[in-house]
Design a protein around this motif. Structure first.
Motif, PDB file in Angstrom:
ATOM      1  N   ALA A   1       0.852  -1.185   0.000  1.00  0.00           N
ATOM      2  CA  ALA A   1       0.000   0.000   0.000  1.00  0.00           C
ATOM      3  C   ALA A   1       0.891   1.240   0.000  1.00  0.00           C
ATOM      4  CB  ALA A   1      -0.910   0.001   1.223  1.00  0.00           C
ATOM      5  N   THR A   2       0.641   2.156  -0.920  1.00  0.00           N
ATOM      6  CA  THR A   2       1.435   3.379  -0.982  1.00  0.00           C
ATOM      7  C   THR A   2       0.697   4.571  -0.403  1.00  0.00           C
ATOM      8  OG1 THR A   2       0.666   3.878  -3.224  1.00  0.00           O
ATOM      9  CG2 THR A   2       2.702   2.595  -3.012  1.00  0.00           C
ATOM     10  N   LYS A   3      -0.620   4.484  -0.364  1.00  0.00           N
ATOM     11  CA  LYS A   3      -1.422   5.583   0.180  1.00  0.00           C
ATOM     12  C   LYS A   3      -2.770   5.038   0.596  1.00  0.00           C
ATOM     13  CE  LYS A   3      -1.413   9.625  -1.869  1.00  0.00           C
ATOM     14  NZ  LYS A   3      -1.678  10.736  -2.798  1.00  0.00           N
ATOM     15  N   ARG A   4      -3.273   5.522   1.715  1.00  0.00           N
ATOM     16  CA  ARG A   4      -4.609   5.152   2.172  1.00  0.00           C
ATOM     17  C   ARG A   4      -5.363   6.444   2.456  1.00  0.00           C
ATOM     18  NH1 ARG A   4      -3.827   0.796   5.386  1.00  0.00           N
ATOM     19  NH2 ARG A   4      -4.430  -0.491   3.644  1.00  0.00           N
ATOM     20  N   LEU A   5      -6.526   6.571   1.857  1.00  0.00           N
ATOM     21  CA  LEU A   5      -7.371   7.747   2.062  1.00  0.00           C
ATOM     22  C   LEU A   5      -8.547   7.344   2.942  1.00  0.00           C
ATOM     23  CD1 LEU A   5      -7.500   9.068  -1.614  1.00  0.00           C
ATOM     24  CD2 LEU A   5      -5.968   9.796   0.213  1.00  0.00           C
ATOM     25  N   CYS A   6      -8.713   8.056   4.039  1.00  0.00           N
ATOM     26  CA  CYS A   6      -9.818   7.793   4.968  1.00  0.00           C
ATOM     27  C   CYS A   6     -10.616   9.076   5.121  1.00  0.00           C
ATOM     28  CB  CYS A   6      -9.278   7.357   6.327  1.00  0.00           C
ATOM     29  SG  CYS A   6      -8.259   5.895   6.259  1.00  0.00           S
ATOM     30  N   GLY A   7     -11.878   8.954   5.373  1.00  0.00           N
ATOM     31  CA  GLY A   7     -12.679  10.148   5.555  1.00  0.00           C
ATOM     32  C   GLY A   7     -14.167   9.873   5.529  1.00  0.00           C
ATOM     33  N   HIS A   8     -14.556   8.786   4.895  1.00  0.00           N
ATOM     34  CA  HIS A   8     -15.965   8.421   4.905  1.00  0.00           C
ATOM     35  C   HIS A   8     -16.338   7.920   6.299  1.00  0.00           C
ATOM     36  CE1 HIS A   8     -16.961   8.724   0.635  1.00  0.00           C
ATOM     37  NE2 HIS A   8     -15.718   8.300   0.398  1.00  0.00           N
ATOM     38  N   SER A   9     -17.506   8.283   6.752  1.00  0.00           N
ATOM     39  CA  SER A   9     -17.951   7.820   8.061  1.00  0.00           C
ATOM     40  C   SER A   9     -18.787   6.545   7.947  1.00  0.00           C
ATOM     41  CB  SER A   9     -18.772   8.911   8.754  1.00  0.00           C
ATOM     42  OG  SER A   9     -19.901   9.240   7.971  1.00  0.00           O
ATOM     43  N   ALA A  10     -18.976   6.079   6.731  1.00  0.00           N
ATOM     44  CA  ALA A  10     -19.726   4.843   6.506  1.00  0.00           C
ATOM     45  C   ALA A  10     -18.978   3.993   5.469  1.00  0.00           C
ATOM     46  CB  ALA A  10     -21.129   5.161   6.013  1.00  0.00           C
ATOM     47  N   ARG A  11     -19.495   2.832   5.219  1.00  0.00           N
ATOM     48  CA  ARG A  11     -18.879   1.905   4.270  1.00  0.00           C
ATOM     49  C   ARG A  11     -18.827   2.487   2.859  1.00  0.00           C
ATOM     50  NH1 ARG A  11     -21.752  -3.806   5.877  1.00  0.00           N
ATOM     51  NH2 ARG A  11     -20.713  -3.979   7.884  1.00  0.00           N
ATOM     52  N   ILE A  12     -17.775   2.135   2.137  1.00  0.00           N
ATOM     53  CA  ILE A  12     -17.711   2.382   0.698  1.00  0.00           C
ATOM     54  C   ILE A  12     -17.967   1.029   0.050  1.00  0.00           C
ATOM     55  CG2 ILE A  12     -16.317   3.123  -1.249  1.00  0.00           C
ATOM     56  CD1 ILE A  12     -14.591   4.697   0.703  1.00  0.00           C
ATOM     57  N   THR A  13     -18.903   0.960  -0.877  1.00  0.00           N
ATOM     58  CA  THR A  13     -19.246  -0.323  -1.464  1.00  0.00           C
ATOM     59  C   THR A  13     -18.913  -0.426  -2.945  1.00  0.00           C
ATOM     60  OG1 THR A  13     -21.505   0.433  -1.864  1.00  0.00           O
ATOM     61  CG2 THR A  13     -21.077  -0.746   0.206  1.00  0.00           C
ATOM     62  N   ASP A  14     -18.440   0.668  -3.555  1.00  0.00           N
ATOM     63  CA  ASP A  14     -18.105   0.610  -4.969  1.00  0.00           C
ATOM     64  C   ASP A  14     -17.203   1.774  -5.326  1.00  0.00           C
ATOM     65  OD1 ASP A  14     -18.048  -0.401  -7.525  1.00  0.00           O
ATOM     66  OD2 ASP A  14     -20.083   0.203  -8.037  1.00  0.00           O
ATOM     67  N   ILE A  15     -16.563   1.672  -6.467  1.00  0.00           N
ATOM     68  CA  ILE A  15     -15.685   2.720  -6.962  1.00  0.00           C
ATOM     69  C   ILE A  15     -15.723   2.681  -8.484  1.00  0.00           C
ATOM     70  CG2 ILE A  15     -13.644   1.235  -6.922  1.00  0.00           C
ATOM     71  CD1 ILE A  15     -12.033   3.693  -6.087  1.00  0.00           C
ATOM     72  N   THR A  16     -15.656   3.858  -9.107  1.00  0.00           N
ATOM     73  CA  THR A  16     -15.624   3.912 -10.569  1.00  0.00           C
ATOM     74  C   THR A  16     -14.831   5.145 -10.997  1.00  0.00           C
ATOM     75  OG1 THR A  16     -16.973   3.753 -12.566  1.00  0.00           O
ATOM     76  CG2 THR A  16     -17.759   5.241 -10.865  1.00  0.00           C
ATOM     77  N   LEU A  17     -14.342   5.115 -12.204  1.00  0.00           N
ATOM     78  CA  LEU A  17     -13.586   6.207 -12.795  1.00  0.00           C
ATOM     79  C   LEU A  17     -14.279   6.605 -14.070  1.00  0.00           C
ATOM     80  CD1 LEU A  17     -10.905   7.841 -12.512  1.00  0.00           C
ATOM     81  CD2 LEU A  17      -9.865   6.123 -13.985  1.00  0.00           C
ATOM     82  N   SER A  18     -14.599   7.900 -14.207  1.00  0.00           N
ATOM     83  CA  SER A  18     -15.280   8.395 -15.392  1.00  0.00           C
ATOM     84  C   SER A  18     -14.702   9.746 -15.782  1.00  0.00           C
ATOM     85  CB  SER A  18     -16.779   8.506 -15.124  1.00  0.00           C
ATOM     86  OG  SER A  18     -17.456   9.022 -16.248  1.00  0.00           O
ATOM     87  N   ASP A  19     -14.225   9.861 -16.998  1.00  0.00           N
ATOM     88  CA  ASP A  19     -13.646  11.110 -17.505  1.00  0.00           C
ATOM     89  C   ASP A  19     -12.587  11.673 -16.565  1.00  0.00           C
ATOM     90  OD1 ASP A  19     -15.264  11.069 -19.815  1.00  0.00           O
ATOM     91  OD2 ASP A  19     -16.912  12.009 -18.722  1.00  0.00           O
ATOM     92  N   GLY A  20     -11.762  10.806 -15.995  1.00  0.00           N
ATOM     93  CA  GLY A  20     -10.666  11.236 -15.119  1.00  0.00           C
ATOM     94  C   GLY A  20     -11.079  11.567 -13.699  1.00  0.00           C
TER      95      GLY A  20
END
Length: 91
Positions: free
Chosen positions: A68-87
């Motif tokens: 792991a090179t970087k971990r971003l935390c900040g959501h107070s609830a679960r993240i259930t998906d991720i997507t990339l669109s137009d950068g």
């Protein structure tokens, strides 16, 4: 690329598979215990993989070192998906 596929799992890992041989070629370990480290979504970004977990964090993984090179935390609830669109990254 079209010769490999990446998967995230409830075993707290992200694995990269060789499609031809059906074998794991890389394994990234997100945590040692607890369901909060379940890897539930990921994106392959050239030399990096990015995964999201139920603890609300996004983790950047270096493909070569499998670390792991970087971990971003900040959501107070679960993240259930991720997507990339137009950068733009959406979670």
């Amino acid at each position: 690329d079209s010769k490999m596929i990446a998967t995230g799992s409830s075993d707290r890992t992200v694995k990269v598979w060789d499609v031809g041989t059906k074998k794991v070629v890389k394994s990234f370990v997100a945590g040692t215990k607890g369901h909060e480290f379940f890897q539930v979504g990921l994106i392959w970004l050239e030399k990096y993989l990015m995964s999201v977990s139920l603890n609300g964090s996004l983790t950047f993984w270096d493909f070569e070192s499998e670390k792991a090179t970087k971990r971003l935390c900040g959501h107070s609830a679960r993240i259930t998906d991720i997507t990339l669109s137009d950068g733009v990254l959406y979670s």
